[in-house]
Scaffold this motif. Structure first.
Motif, short mmCIF file in Angstrom:
data_model
loop_
_atom_site.label_atom_id
_atom_site.label_comp_id
_atom_site.label_asym_id
_atom_site.label_seq_id
_atom_site.Cartn_x
_atom_site.Cartn_y
_atom_site.Cartn_z
N ASP A 136 0.82 -1.21 0.00
CA ASP A 136 0.00 0.00 0.00
C ASP A 136 0.85 1.26 0.00
OD1 ASP A 136 -2.58 -1.02 -0.15
OD2 ASP A 136 -2.64 -1.41 2.00
N ARG A 137 1.93 1.22 0.76
CA ARG A 137 2.80 2.40 0.80
C ARG A 137 4.14 2.01 1.40
NH1 ARG A 137 0.16 2.50 5.51
NH2 ARG A 137 1.12 3.43 7.31
N THR A 144 6.85 3.64 3.93
CA THR A 144 6.93 4.71 4.91
C THR A 144 8.23 5.49 4.74
OG1 THR A 144 8.03 3.39 6.59
CG2 THR A 144 5.62 3.29 6.53
N GLU A 178 1.07 0.21 -8.11
CA GLU A 178 1.48 1.47 -8.75
C GLU A 178 2.53 1.25 -9.83
OE1 GLU A 178 1.67 5.16 -6.30
OE2 GLU A 178 1.49 3.71 -4.66
N THR A 229 10.60 3.02 -3.89
CA THR A 229 10.21 4.31 -3.33
C THR A 229 10.45 5.42 -4.33
OG1 THR A 229 10.77 3.54 -1.12
CG2 THR A 229 10.57 5.90 -1.41
N THR A 264 7.32 7.52 -5.79
CA THR A 264 7.22 8.92 -5.38
C THR A 264 7.19 9.79 -6.63
OG1 THR A 264 8.48 8.41 -3.41
CG2 THR A 264 8.30 10.73 -4.01
#
Length: 195
Positions: free
Chosen positions: A53-54, A56, A129, A182, A186
């Motif tokens: 999901d993500r 951190t 993603e 990441t 991003t």
């Protein structure tokens, strides 16, 4: 190496067996290989499917269990896969599918069984993603396959087709691959837009 496969919830397996036994479910599936399979089709290699999901700011991955995936074998080879999902009533069959990730999953598992020297628990990790799916080799073989997050020393094996610049079927330590993911996930704000 012994690759540990966590046990799937019994209702998830039952739902796949029921779908395989349903001529309507098989006939209506967008899986020519499954429809054309001669002889019995059996669900094997149940793997929990976790979704990233993500990531951190500390570089750890937040994941959630999305379902269980079974490879469907017939005639000695994987011809399709079956996906299950958790509903308010428990685990239920979702759909059959085929495509490159079926063969890639089978290849990555075989590669892990023959080339790695340490024991791992097999899972799948999806990175929506990036349109990326990986075989997640978790270092704690006794862990509940439905819970947990990738540890720094766990291995991720991107399945083919992998995103450009990420080698498919090559094991990466989570600590090495997460920074790459990441950076890719991003988004850099456009000039004149708030960060």
């Amino acid at each position: 190496m012994q690759l540990h496969v966590p046990p799937a919830p019994a209702p998830a397996l039952r739902s796949v067996l029921t779908a395989l036994g349903s001529p309507t479910a098989v006939r209506e599936a967008p899986t020519p290989s499954l429809r054309a399979a001669q002889g019995p089709a059996t669900p094997e290699l149940p793997l929990p499917v976790h979704v990233l999901d993500r990531i951190t700011p500390a570089g750890t991955a937040a994941t959630r269990l999305a379902g269980w995936r079974f490879l469907i074998r017939s005639g000695g080879r994987a011809v399709a896969a079956a996906e299950t999902m958790l509903t308010p009533d428990g685990w239920a069959f979702s759909h059959f599918f085929e495509g490159p990730y079926v063969a890639a999953t089978e290849r990555a598992v075989l590669q892990a069984e023959t080339s790695l020297t340490e024991p791992y628990q097999a899972r799948l990790l999806s990175v929506p993603e990036l349109y990326m799916l990986t075989l997640w080799l978790h270092g704690d073989c006794t862990a509940d396959g439905a819970t947990g997050h990738p540890a720094a020393n766990d291995l991720l094996v991107p399945l083919a087709p992998a995103p450009p610049g990420i080698a498919a079927h090559r094991p990466h330590r989570v600590a090495d691959l997460l920074p790459v993911l990441t950076h890719r996930i991003t988004r850099t704000p456009l000039l004149g837009q708030p960060a």
